[in-house]
Each structure stands twice: as structure tokens, then as C-alpha cells.
Write an enzyme that holds these catalytic residues in place. Sequence first.
Site, PDB file in Angstrom:
ATOM      1  N   CYS A 135       0.781  -1.135  -0.086  1.00  0.00           N
ATOM      2  CA  CYS A 135      -0.001  -0.074  -0.037  1.00  0.00           C
ATOM      3  C   CYS A 135       0.601   1.372  -0.061  1.00  0.00           C
ATOM      4  O   CYS A 135       1.194   1.427   1.079  1.00  0.00           O
ATOM      5  CB  CYS A 135      -1.016  -0.113   1.347  1.00  0.00           C
ATOM      6  SG  CYS A 135      -1.713   1.534   1.298  1.00  0.00           S
ATOM      7  N   CYS A 138      -0.674   4.071   2.037  1.00  0.00           N
ATOM      8  CA  CYS A 138      -0.520   3.890   3.695  1.00  0.00           C
ATOM      9  C   CYS A 138       1.192   4.333   3.981  1.00  0.00           C
ATOM     10  O   CYS A 138       1.208   4.948   4.887  1.00  0.00           O
ATOM     11  CB  CYS A 138      -0.790   2.604   4.032  1.00  0.00           C
ATOM     12  SG  CYS A 138      -2.224   1.872   3.192  1.00  0.00           S
ATOM     13  N   ASP A 139       2.121   3.836   3.167  1.00  0.00           N
ATOM     14  CA  ASP A 139       3.473   3.637   3.551  1.00  0.00           C
ATOM     15  C   ASP A 139       4.347   4.433   2.815  1.00  0.00           C
ATOM     16  O   ASP A 139       5.473   4.506   3.192  1.00  0.00           O
ATOM     17  CB  ASP A 139       3.810   2.090   3.465  1.00  0.00           C
ATOM     18  CG  ASP A 139       3.121   1.157   4.505  1.00  0.00           C
ATOM     19  OD1 ASP A 139       2.543   1.647   5.412  1.00  0.00           O
ATOM     20  OD2 ASP A 139       2.891   0.009   4.145  1.00  0.00           O
TER      21      ASP A 139
END
Length: 312
Positions: A135, A138-139
Site C-alpha cells: 500500500c 499507507c506507507d
Amino acid sequence: MQIKEFDTVILGGGPAGFSAGLYAARGNVSTAIIDVSMLGGQPSNYLELENYPGFSKIGGFELMEKFEEHADKFGVEKLPMQEIDRIDLISNPKIIQTKELEIRAKSVIIATGASPMKLGIPGEAEFVGRGVSYCAVCDGAFYKDKVIAVVGGGNSAVEEAMYLTKFAAKVYLIHRRDELRADKIIQERAFKNEKIEFIWDSCVREIIGSDLVNAITVENVKTNEFCEIPVNGIFPYIGICPNVEGFNGQIAQDKNGFIITDDTMKTSVEGVFAAGDVRVTPLRQVITAAADGAVAAVYAVKYVEALEEVKV
Ligand code: NAP
């Protein structure tokens, strides 16, 4: 065999499932969440989230605990770790048969999520959350000025590689052929991006590190030559698959198996709704899954109420 009856049964205890549970139970219908594993869904495995509104930084597990506590407050019955033998979405009531229970539901909300397809190479499972991520949204921010490898040649890989260049010093895009699958317009943008280096005809064979990832081994599939490339992170984007085991084919799905819904999360089957990553949707995030869950539950409650009115 014990029989349990509910107005609404939610399949899947991730963000979409908990949100649906909270909205349905608060809508005063008897509600259960069933999951084949522990509750919490995919975000439980995320180290941190920085993009869930209201929390500038929160652990994925902690956020899901808050979702669960909130659903508990309204009396949702939780049935985690269920071995499901049979799901019948067509019958009325809908039937979910587990090893010990027959669960009957007037309406079902499918919130089973999707799973990223895995490379299946040494080091991949070991370094999830420590350099292996599925992701970018997300990261990506954790990789400021770092070197990243993205694997795949589809729209996701190419778009996410471009997104990651916002943070990373360099992004290798490693594809198994010499031509991308991604849409031409997306390809053209990526070719212009100076931070992306394309590695063609190549497959990642191993992910190497100690505490964190520090390199990958890559094979050129035309020459069969191997090389080691130092990287801080690797993002495989080789496709995702919806978690539809047990009811695949009972409802309308797209060619990749994702469930087709309308704006109210209604599926092709009366009384069956779908929410979150398992459905056809343009963005797969905790916030969008939670929003879907709320919409699905509101319309599932309306469906149950309409059934009751018919009876009267
Ligand atoms: P995808 O289109 O199926 O692409 C997967 C890519 O991974 C392909 O390039 C494939 O290589 C490669 N691949 C598959 N298995 C592999 C393996 N074991 N090892 C190495 N490489 C492997 O998947 P996606 O990019 O996730 O997209 C899924 C769907 O969502 C597509 O329909 C896509 O168009 C859509 N999508 C659209 C957008 C957009 O329109 N903006 C954005 C994201 C996704 P080959 O090319 O050799 O098969």
C-alpha cells in the site's frame, strides 16, 4: 446444530464490516459480524496510518480496536474464527453454515475485503511491515529520500511508482516483460518521471535484509543473469483478488471477481449488499471502506424494515 437468526449478518470484520455493524445495530436491527479469522481486517497489520481523518498517526491495530469497541457499544454480536462450510445468498433467509452453527439472516453485507497477490518469494512474508508493503498510499511517506522497488507493469504498479516518487529518492519499476500493461497515458507520464528507472524482463527472486529490507535479488528472465539491487523497500503491485470464497458466482461480479454494487451498496441479489475492498470501487482505503459500510448498513436496515412492513 444450533440455529442463530439475525436481521443483518456482516461477512468480514475489517473497517467496512465494523462500520456496517455499528450503523446496522444503531439502526436497531439485530446484527452479527462473522469472520474466518481474527477481527480487524487488513489494517490490523499496518504499522501506522497517517491518513485516517482525526488521527494524525495511529497504529493499524489500535485503530481497528477502536472500531471494534465502537461496534460493541451498540451490541453487535461477534463471531470470529468461523470455519464456514456453506453460504447461500440467494435463499430467504440467507444461510451461513459454519461447523457448529446455522446462521440465518434477512440481509447480508459482504465486507470480506481483498488480498494483494503475493510474489511468493523468500523474504516476502518475513519483511511485511519492515520494507515490504502492498500500500503506497499507507506507507509511501515512510520512504522519504529512500530507494524503493515496485513490481508489476499494470496501472497500479505504474501509478503507485509515480506516487512513491513524491517521497523516494529513486524508484525502480521492475516488470517481467519489456512492455507495460498499464494504459498508454499512464505509461507516458511514468516514462517522463526522472526518478523512475525501469528494469525490464526481470523478476524479483528474493528479498534480503536484517531488521529491515536492504536489497533484492533480481533475475533477468531473458539472459538468466542475477543481480542484487540495494533497496529500502519493495511494493509488489501484481494485482489484487477479492475475497469471495464461498459465494463466488452467486452475485454479479466484474471480470476480476469484484462485486458490482449501486450507490447504495446493493448487489444484484435482493437483501445482499457489499462494502469496501471486495466491491468495484475507485479507491481502496480504510476511510472509503468505512464509508461504504455505513451506506450498506443504512440500506440493509431499510430492506429489513420493508420486509417487516410487508408481514404486517
Ligand atoms: P493488473 O492490471 O492485473 O497488472 C498486474 C501486473 O503485474 C501485470 O503487469 C503483470 O504482468 C504483473 N504480474 C502478475 N503476476 C506477476 C508475478 N507473479 N510476478 C511479476 N509480475 C506479475 O493489476 P493492477 O495493476 O492491480 O490492476 C487491476 C485492475 O485495476 C486493472 O483492470 C487495472 O486497469 C485497474 N486499475 C485501474 C487504474 C486506473 O485506471 N487509474 C488504476 C489501478 C488499477 P503482465 O503484464 O506480464 O501480465
